[in-house]
Write an enzyme that holds these catalytic residues in place. Structure first.
Site, PDB file in Angstrom:
ATOM      1  N   ARG A 190       0.923  -1.202   0.223  1.00  0.00           N
ATOM      2  CA  ARG A 190      -0.097   0.113  -0.018  1.00  0.00           C
ATOM      3  C   ARG A 190       0.830   1.254  -0.135  1.00  0.00           C
ATOM      4  NH1 ARG A 190      -3.885  -0.819   4.915  1.00  0.00           N
ATOM      5  NH2 ARG A 190      -4.674   1.266   4.429  1.00  0.00           N
ATOM      6  N   CYS A 263      -0.732   5.735   9.536  1.00  0.00           N
ATOM      7  CA  CYS A 263      -1.137   4.492   8.879  1.00  0.00           C
ATOM      8  C   CYS A 263      -2.302   4.991   7.782  1.00  0.00           C
ATOM      9  CB  CYS A 263      -1.540   3.724   9.806  1.00  0.00           C
ATOM     10  SG  CYS A 263      -2.824   4.395  10.990  1.00  0.00           S
TER      11      CYS A 263
END
Length: 306
Positions: A190, A263
């Site tokens: 990601r 995050c």
């Protein structure tokens, strides 16, 4: 060389199991991705630590202009939530989740950001507690509880970073002493942009940040039908930091470089935050994290490993 050791914010089930019931309050802070079929509040009502209460990270939160979930609550929202759980300033709180270590660090970060002195994370959470043969409650909770949390706590704004601060910081090179070093807790694909985000936003990362997947800071335990995580030992945490940061690690581990953790939505950034705390290193959290950053059309997005 790492920073001077400080008192751990992690506690093992075996130790808590020796404490007198009523000398602390267990708090279930379990949280799951919205795509998950599990419902943490429903699971809490079925099984929990004795005398536990449920801290809903999505509800004990502030409203955000972009509609982002579980953002840090305002002062009164936090105080009201603790009062409804029968928690006052003098209460020792043991936070846990049903993953082992996953969302409980986010709850701990919240408690500490509001200056609550007695707050710890149960290392291994409910699964590790059960593995030790310690008792659980399965009858309906005995709520409602009530307490007074006065004076109303004030959020330490210095431990939260804003979008504007992150944009300004991203203009510096990674090794610049003028910048804060940014650690991204998402899975590496990601971060690089190889796999899509679980939300309708681009993948990639904030320029000049480092990839430190939260899973590299945890140990996986598979015991029959019970699977859970615990935080690595300080020695292994230090090695994980060195593996990612390379030459920059010495300054970080010596506490000479300011750190920001991020995050997907501000949840697992707190796992890095807690790992750094265990090494005696302070850090702040970009509360909006990737959801807030990537949602803005003006944001510069990097891909690959740089």
């Amino acid at each position: 060389m790492s920073s001077p050791a400080r008192e751990s914010l992690l506690i093992n089930p075996e130790e808590v199991g020796t404490w007198a019931l009523g000398s602390y309050v267990p708090v279930d802070a379990s949280w799951f991705m919205h795509a998950a079929i599990r419902r943490p509040k429903e699971e809490f009502e079925v099984k929990r630590l004795p005398n536990a209460r449920f801290f809903d990270l999505d509800k004990v939160a502030s409203q955000h202009p972009l509609g982002l979930p579980h953002m840090m609550p305002d002062n009164h929202t936090f105080a009201d939530a603790l009062e409804s759980l029968g928690i006052d300033r003098g209460t020792t709180v043991v936070l846990y989740d049903t993953h082992g270590v996953f969302s409980s660090p986010r709850a701990l970060f919240t408690f500490k950001a509001f200056g609550h002195p007695g707050a710890l994370v149960l290392n291994g959470g409910l699964p590790a507690w059960e593995e030790q043969g310690l008792p659980v409650e399965t009858e309906p909770p005995s709520a409602p509880w009530k307490s007074s949390y006065k004076p109303v706590p004030q959020l330490d704004a210095s431990v939260i970073r804003s979008y504007e601060q992150m944009v300004d910081n991203s203009q510096y090179e990674r090794d610049s002493k003028a910048s804060e070093l940014v650690l991204d807790a998402r899975a590496h694909p990601r971060y690089t942009g190889e796999t899509p985000e679980p939300r309708d936003i681009p993948s990639g990362h904030i320029p000049n940040s480092f990839s430190l997947p939260f899973s590299t800071l945890l140990e996986q335990h598979d015991k029959g039908d019970r699977s859970y995580t615990t935080m690595l030992s300080p020695e292994k945490l230090e090695q994980a930091i060195r593996d990612v940061l390379g030459p920059s690690a010495d300054a970080v581990l010596a506490g000479q470089r300011p750190i920001v953790t991020t995050c997907g939505s501000g949840m697992t950034a707190a796992i890095i935050w807690l790992a750094l705390q265990e090494l005696g290193i302070d850090a702040s959290v970009y509360d909006e994290s990737w959801m807030g950053y990537a949602a803005r059309k003006s944001s510069k997005i990097a891909t690959g490993d740089e």
